[in-house]
Design an enzyme around this catalytic site. Sequence first.
Site, mmCIF file in Angstrom:
data_model
loop_
_atom_site.group_PDB
_atom_site.id
_atom_site.type_symbol
_atom_site.label_atom_id
_atom_site.label_comp_id
_atom_site.label_asym_id
_atom_site.label_seq_id
_atom_site.Cartn_x
_atom_site.Cartn_y
_atom_site.Cartn_z
ATOM 1 C CB SER A 132 -1.922 -12.318 -1.140
ATOM 2 O OG SER A 132 -0.437 -12.179 -1.571
ATOM 3 C CE LYS A 167 -2.874 -3.144 0.193
ATOM 4 N NZ LYS A 167 -1.626 -3.967 0.512
#
Length: 556
Positions: free
Chosen positions: A471, A121
């Site tokens: 993921s 992120k």
Amino acid sequence: MRSGQVKDGIERAPHRSLFKAMGYTDEEIRRPIIGIANAANDIIPGHVHLDKIVEAVKAGIYMAGGLPVTFGVIGVCDGIAMNHTGMHYSLGSRELIADTIEVMATAHAFDGLVMVPNCDKIVPGMLMAAARLDLPTVVISGGPMLAGKHPEKPGQKVDLISVFEAVGAVKRGTMDERELGLIEDAACPTCGSCSGMFTANSMNCLTEVIGMGLPGNGTVPAVMAERQRMAKYAGMKVMELLGAGITPRSIMTEKAFENALAVDMALGCSTNTVLHLPAIAGEAGVKIDLSMINEVSAKTPHLCSLSPGGKDHIEDLNRAGGISAVMKVLADAGRIHGDCMTVTGKSVSENIAASRVLDADVIRPLSNPYHEQGGLAVLFGNLAPEGCVVKQSAVRDEMMVHEGPARVYNSEEAASAAIMAGEIRKGDVVVIRYEGPKGGPGMREMLTPTSTIAGMGLDGDVALITDGRFSGGTRGAAIGHVSPEASSGGPIAFVEEGDIISINIREKSIALKVEDAVLEKRKASWTPPAAKITKGYMARYSQRVSSASRGAVLDG
């Protein structure tokens, strides 16, 4: 200079006094101030070495006549946060990172920025800030980790996903704990972002494609001296951009994002790019519609077979010519906009003019791709009216079309427990809901259930569907980002145990085989569940976050 607001004129003598308290000389204070967003910490393997990258950036800025000043940026390690409360906070950290950089750069009137991220992120959060602030900016990542080597199986590479899948193999009884321990010790041999085409490396590669990182940003390994030299050049380049007036919004154009989508498809990047590219583009005033992904995928073959879906790792891609070579293959076929500006001060075409593929098995030609279509697909249907996303390059052929009964779970934990207990049978479609941006909250990554299924040898027989996300290390028929999400009253909220779900990745469709009238009846009696987190940042986040189909950005 913008920094004149904090240092020029007699009325700024108090400000200059504060600079001098930090040891800066009058000569240094007169230089342009370049902020360095430093995401170094001691909890993320991809960030533990970033202070060395930052020192190199500072040297470059100083050599080019600027005054480098560093400030800290938070970061979450998704691998460590995985499968517990911490994962709620991962996606939400992206917004905090962008906001933090905005605050620091605006409050201190920086003239330019160098962003030093590496992982999931943090990279998109920094790019969002760059687009928002529109100051001359260069991104220099910390680089990928080297792949590990299985100590007892010569030639077999291992990485973080190997460890997750080994857990499933132990549960299945096909591996003992001794071998699991060997893989655990070998899988992550160096610092850097985890070695496959997972989310961190996907975003670092696409940063290079968009033009915000120097050539090599996405693939040069963390432990190579070339990474340090690149960091020095990043510091020098930001000063050139400042002099030329080149800012992120002149780089992050609609054409640049089209380039990013094309390379995304060729590489087989993480499904999380579908969240991050629209969020970054939005800050730059560019709109990315999910339907664009299928359009680009249809005309962009999958050229690289990278972990988790393939045999190669980022170090192999780097050795084969890197992102520049991939772009050159696409550009030669007219699939890339070569006139886009980049942080080198040159166009894409100029940057890649001398690039070539050095290993045609790692980067295949368009005439011999691994798959005819790109790595990602967006599916639409009555279960996901706004779309859902799958990494089709990591799906086994026999699962490209699948139909089976729903096994419904209202949390990742419940689904993981059922998988590990052996309750999931061949043909099942595991549905995990109330894990979206709002309902999660935070749209947790779910590597544990997907890797356990793969480790148990069920990835050719079982599909997983969720309003959460997977993921970048996930492989198999794992379909995420189902929108609208369950907590917003999306159709996934009304799926019941045993309902038949039909998936056709080739046709980009997903269907819940239940009559509309039945679904309406179920909806009429539905009550949203209570919020899982009721105080603090994530409680506020859940009240403002938008749908995954819009990049899970904050409304307002």
